[in-house]
Write an enzyme that holds these catalytic residues in place. Structure first.
Site, PDB file in Angstrom:
ATOM      1  N   GLU A   1      30.176   7.764  13.645  1.00 32.74           N
ATOM      2  CA  GLU A   1      31.002   6.578  13.860  1.00 32.74           C
ATOM      3  C   GLU A   1      31.239   6.235  15.324  1.00 32.74           C
ATOM      4  O   GLU A   1      31.454   5.079  15.668  1.00 32.74           O
ATOM      5  CB  GLU A   1      32.356   6.754  13.148  1.00 32.74           C
ATOM      6  CG  GLU A   1      32.232   6.674  11.638  1.00 32.74           C
ATOM      7  CD  GLU A   1      33.539   6.977  10.940  1.00 32.74           C
ATOM      8  OE1 GLU A   1      34.518   6.253  11.166  1.00 32.74           O
ATOM      9  OE2 GLU A   1      33.577   7.943  10.164  1.00 32.74           O
TER      10      GLU A   1
ATOM     11  N   ASP B   1      32.843  10.277   9.375  1.00 31.05           N
ATOM     12  CA  ASP B   1      33.981  11.197   9.255  1.00 31.05           C
ATOM     13  C   ASP B   1      34.137  11.725   7.825  1.00 31.05           C
ATOM     14  O   ASP B   1      33.892  10.993   6.849  1.00 31.05           O
ATOM     15  CB  ASP B   1      35.277  10.505   9.683  1.00 31.05           C
ATOM     16  CG  ASP B   1      35.381  10.374  11.196  1.00 31.05           C
ATOM     17  OD1 ASP B   1      34.541  10.945  11.897  1.00 31.05           O
ATOM     18  OD2 ASP B   1      36.324   9.703  11.671  1.00 31.05           O
TER      19      ASP B   1
ATOM     20  N   ASP C   1      36.112  11.971   5.327  1.00 26.89           N
ATOM     21  CA  ASP C   1      37.273  11.555   4.538  1.00 26.89           C
ATOM     22  C   ASP C   1      36.906  10.318   3.725  1.00 26.89           C
ATOM     23  O   ASP C   1      35.760   9.863   3.729  1.00 26.89           O
ATOM     24  CB  ASP C   1      38.493  11.285   5.436  1.00 26.89           C
ATOM     25  CG  ASP C   1      38.258  10.193   6.475  1.00 26.89           C
ATOM     26  OD1 ASP C   1      37.203   9.519   6.416  1.00 26.89           O
ATOM     27  OD2 ASP C   1      39.117  10.012   7.350  1.00 26.89           O
TER      28      ASP C   1
ATOM     29  N   GLU D   1      37.643   7.153   4.090  1.00 24.72           N
ATOM     30  CA  GLU D   1      37.175   6.022   4.893  1.00 24.72           C
ATOM     31  C   GLU D   1      35.743   6.269   5.386  1.00 24.72           C
ATOM     32  O   GLU D   1      34.897   5.371   5.368  1.00 24.72           O
ATOM     33  CB  GLU D   1      38.123   5.806   6.076  1.00 24.72           C
ATOM     34  CG  GLU D   1      38.214   4.381   6.566  1.00 24.72           C
ATOM     35  CD  GLU D   1      38.918   3.458   5.580  1.00 24.72           C
ATOM     36  OE1 GLU D   1      38.577   2.263   5.568  1.00 24.72           O
ATOM     37  OE2 GLU D   1      39.787   3.924   4.821  1.00 24.72           O
TER      38      GLU D   1
ATOM     39  N   TYR E   1      38.919  18.616  11.978  1.00 23.89           N
ATOM     40  CA  TYR E   1      39.183  17.222  11.603  1.00 23.89           C
ATOM     41  C   TYR E   1      40.680  16.974  11.453  1.00 23.89           C
ATOM     42  O   TYR E   1      41.398  17.767  10.845  1.00 23.89           O
ATOM     43  CB  TYR E   1      38.453  16.870  10.312  1.00 23.89           C
ATOM     44  CG  TYR E   1      38.435  15.386  10.054  1.00 23.89           C
ATOM     45  CD1 TYR E   1      37.927  14.513  11.009  1.00 23.89           C
ATOM     46  CD2 TYR E   1      38.938  14.854   8.874  1.00 23.89           C
ATOM     47  CE1 TYR E   1      37.910  13.144  10.796  1.00 23.89           C
ATOM     48  CE2 TYR E   1      38.923  13.487   8.650  1.00 23.89           C
ATOM     49  CZ  TYR E   1      38.413  12.644   9.609  1.00 23.89           C
ATOM     50  OH  TYR E   1      38.403  11.285   9.395  1.00 23.89           O
TER      51      TYR E   1
ATOM     52  N   ARG F   1      42.462  14.449  10.043  1.00 22.89           N
ATOM     53  CA  ARG F   1      43.077  13.749   8.900  1.00 22.89           C
ATOM     54  C   ARG F   1      42.984  14.669   7.685  1.00 22.89           C
ATOM     55  O   ARG F   1      41.966  14.698   6.997  1.00 22.89           O
ATOM     56  CB  ARG F   1      42.393  12.404   8.644  1.00 22.89           C
ATOM     57  CG  ARG F   1      42.644  11.404   9.760  1.00 22.89           C
ATOM     58  CD  ARG F   1      42.110  10.012   9.439  1.00 22.89           C
ATOM     59  NE  ARG F   1      42.373   9.098  10.528  1.00 22.89           N
ATOM     60  CZ  ARG F   1      41.539   8.850  11.532  1.00 22.89           C
ATOM     61  NH1 ARG F   1      40.367   9.452  11.561  1.00 22.89           N
ATOM     62  NH2 ARG F   1      41.862   8.004  12.492  1.00 22.89           N
TER      63      ARG F   1
ATOM     64  N   HIS G   1      39.433  19.730   3.569  1.00 18.14           N
ATOM     65  CA  HIS G   1      39.344  20.194   4.952  1.00 18.14           C
ATOM     66  C   HIS G   1      40.396  21.253   5.223  1.00 18.14           C
ATOM     67  O   HIS G   1      41.395  21.359   4.531  1.00 18.14           O
ATOM     68  CB  HIS G   1      39.539  19.035   5.922  1.00 18.14           C
ATOM     69  CG  HIS G   1      38.709  17.843   5.599  1.00 18.14           C
ATOM     70  ND1 HIS G   1      37.334  17.884   5.604  1.00 18.14           N
ATOM     71  CD2 HIS G   1      39.048  16.595   5.231  1.00 18.14           C
ATOM     72  CE1 HIS G   1      36.860  16.687   5.252  1.00 18.14           C
ATOM     73  NE2 HIS G   1      37.887  15.899   5.014  1.00 18.14           N
TER      74      HIS G   1
END
Length: 693
Positions: free
Chosen positions: A8, A81, A83, A85, A299, A301, A345
């Protein structure tokens, strides 16, 4: 032909490229590449909420380059990433690049280190469509609420307003708290506090009255308190009992997203968005001498407290070497993740526990260093031995009255040698007081005996930290959304900052009251939490995303129609704030209004007088260049700075805070620079005076 890896951000691409080597091309998508267009709803409600996505404006060059590189590559790996999103971005990239979503072309990196990247590349998998549908359902739900409810608010209050599934509940929490504060009626109560010393020690200690005649001491007024004080005149105070024990305190767990945001706010005054920006940079990679580009944290989040065995072992090695084996617990410490949390995670931790903040300080920005230090200390402390306290509690009697005193001393500091969790308010801080040696039957010397008046206090306003805590506790939103939610309600002028506190604006209060009357479910905490739980079910593959949306929309559509009928022909007025300022054109009072770009001053004589002007916040300082007043200003990003009121004729500006003190050399205003350990400086050219705070 090389393999293409799509991430990203450019920073992440640079770090990963170092570990993958020459057989791979690593490029950045620069975030999302497709989205719902802003110009219309773009959700076909009649056909199972089918969304219409378009390639995002401004991404034409990025998409063209990605297509070109993909066509020339041996294989394309989607490494966005790890997650919800990120999964959606990978799915959109697969659509644009015509990739087979049945292929194992999705890779995830929990940490951007050599081991983390190698592990991710060795375990590719298919795009998780449950995760994609969970993101899609949230996006569509938010689009429906925003695009169908916002126009209603425009017609009934003011154009440009917005409503949101999570933001509206967050505003309600702030408004409800403000109403509690307004409705609060202080209640008087009294305490009786004594100071004693022993025959063998001059050191005094405090004790508080807890019982009178065997009943809890509830002193409602001064008269009742004076009766107790009179009954204690000339009394003999005797130690009734002494209880000693050793208590043990465990360290706080490592950070998850919400607790990181809360602690960074408490300790460093960071707003959630600022915290997440620095955390993203630490995760994606920083250039470190002898190591090159490396991700310093896992990570950021996550709502899991899980820690890998390798990380625990590395932490134990550091603790043993830096503090000694007595600072290690009997066995590696595990923390229980709360029910319903996603465990994909680990908790937020340093990727290399042996790499101390001081070792990387010179390679980091100020924000990166502060956040890395916070994350590192919290994680290392979480793997250290408990703190052991020697606690003492004593009961003291006199004329049917019972006083109690307690205190503690640190027997073994354990994890507190490195880190202690901050508290939300001073009232949460525990007083550390040691008591002198006491024995049952000892007669004490009374040094002071006072009745003290108190009043119950209203609840505290939310801060950014406590609002995030409330959202988390109530199941509103998810860790990845908290920073955006708080930023949104502030930028929309529903809530404003008063120091660290958050208070609703008149616009926020009027909008919330309308929402509570006409759209009760949208701002209902319990309903929103249940909806969030349904969406989590989509992510786990146990709930159909279309059915989840359909269930919500049937009730929402009916509520919207009923609200249109109930409010037909009605329009609500947002009350203006009164000020002491007088209009220079017509001498009528000026009032504060809220417009699309924030607050401004306007004449109360509108429409006869249309005078408006910016709100100026004066300070105690004077410009070192021209002598005019210095005023508080805001940058485009909302950061406070100070400038001359004579701008643009005088362009003096500074980030430092003006104070009342004057420079002993030139008599100009001094400015406070830095935090608690900062200094006062004179900003007049060629003066150069400065002194520590």
């Amino acid at each position: 032909m090389s393999d293409l890896v799509i991430v990203e951000s450019p920073a992440k691409a640079k770090t990963i490229k170092k570990y993958l080597g020459s057989g791979f091309e690593v490029v950045a998508s620069m975030g999302h590449v497709r989205d719902l267009p802003k110009s219309k709803l773009s959700v076909d409600i009649e056909n199972d909420f089918e969304p219409t996505y378009i390639e995002m404006k401004g991404k034409e060059d990025v998409i063209r380059d990605l297509k070109s590189l993909a066509a020339k590559s041996n294989r394309v790996w989607l490494a966005t990433d790890p997650d919800r999103e990120g999964e959606a971005i990978s799915w959109h990239l697969a659509q644009i690049l015509n990739l087979d979503i049945e292929q194992n072309n999705r890779v995830e990196f929990n940490e951007i280190t050599k081991t983390g990247v190698q592990t991710g590349m060795e375990h590719p998998h298919k795009i998780d469509l449950d995760l994609v549908n969970a993101q899609q359902a949230r996006r569509i739900l938010d689009r429906i609420v925003g695009y169908q409810l916002s126009p209603f608010l425009w017609r009934k209050i003011r154009r440009g307003l917005s409503a949101g599934r999570v933001q509206s509940v967050a505003v309600r929490l702030v408004v409800d708290r403000e109403n509690e504060i307004r409705a609060f009626v202080p209640r008087e109560y009294w305490s009786v506090d004594a100071k004693f010393s022993t025959k063998s020690s001059r050191k005094t200690f405090s004790a508080h009255l807890v019982e009178v005649n065997g009943q809890k001491a509830e002193l409602e007024n001064e008269a009742v308190t004076n009766e107790v004080l009179q009954a204690l005149e000339g009394a003999v105070f005797t130690v009734k009992s002494v209880k000693k024990r050793v208590t043990s305190r465990q360290p706080a767990p490592p950070f998850i997203t919400s607790t990181l945001q809360q602690e960074a706010s408490r300790r460093m005054g960071f707003q959630a968005r600022r915290t997440m920006k620095a955390a993203q940079e630490l995760y994606e990679g920083v250039e470190i001498p002898k190591l090159g580009a490396v991700g310093l944290i896992t990570y950021m989040r996550t709502d899991s407290l899980r820690i890998s065995d390798e990380a625990k072992a590395a932490a134990a090695d550091y603790i043993r070497e830096a503090y000694g084996k007595q600072y290690l617990p009997a066995s590696p410490r595990n923390f229980k993740t709360k029910k319903g949390a996603q465990d994909a995670h680990e908790a937020i931790r340093p990727t290399m526990p042996g790499l101390t903040p001081e070792q990387v300080k010179n390679s980091l920005t100020a924000d990166q260093y502060k956040l890395y230090k916070l994350i590192w200390e919290r994680f290392i402390a979480s793997q250290m031995a408990n703190c052991q306290l020697d606690t003492v509690s004593t009961d003291i009697t006199a004329n049917d009255c019972l006083f109690r005193a307690s205190g503690y001393s640190v027997k073994f500091d354990g994890y507190t040698a490195l880190y202690v969790e901050a508290k939300d308010s001073k009232g949460d801080e525990e007083e550390n007081k040691e008591l002198p040696p006491l024995n049952e039957g000892d007669e004490l010397k009374l040094k002071a005996l006072d009745g003290n008046q108190h009043f119950t206090q209203p609840p505290f306003r939310f801060t950014e930290a406590t609002l995030i805590k409330a959202l988390e506790e109530n199941g509103i939103g998810r860790p990845s959304t908290y920073a955006t939610t708080v930023s949104t309600i502030l930028s929309r002028m529903y809530v404003e900052r008063d120091g660290k506190q958050l208070r609703p604006t008149s616009l926020g209060e009027v909008t919330t009251e309308l929402m509570k009357e006409q759209f009760k479910q949208i701002v209902d905490v319990k309903f929103t939490a249940e909806m969030e739980s349904d969406l989590d079910g989509v992510e786990q593959g146990i709930t159909n995303w279309v059915e989840s949306l359909r269930k919500f929309y049937l009730g929402f559509d009916e509520t919207l129609k009923n609200a249109e009928k109930a409010m037909d022909g009605k329009r609500l007025r947002v009350p203006d704030e009164e000020t002491d300022e007088v209009c220079e054109l017509c001498n009528k009072p000026m009032v504060i209004k809220i417009g699309r770009f924030g607050k401004f001053l306007a004449c109360s004589g509108f429409p006869d007088c249309r005078n408006t002007k910016k709100i100026v916040t004066p300070t105690k300082g004077f410009c070192p260049l021209c002598g005019k007043k210095i005023i508080l200003k805001k940058s485009k990003k909302g950061r406070s700075f100070y400038g001359c009121e004579g701008y643009p004729e005088c362009n003096f500006m500074t980030w430092s805070t003006p104070v009342e003190d004057r420079c002993p050399k030139c008599q100009n205003t001094l400015f406070k620079k830095g935090g608690r350990a900062g200094k006062l400086v004179c900003e007049k050219p060629d003066c150069g005076y400065e002194r520590p705070l």
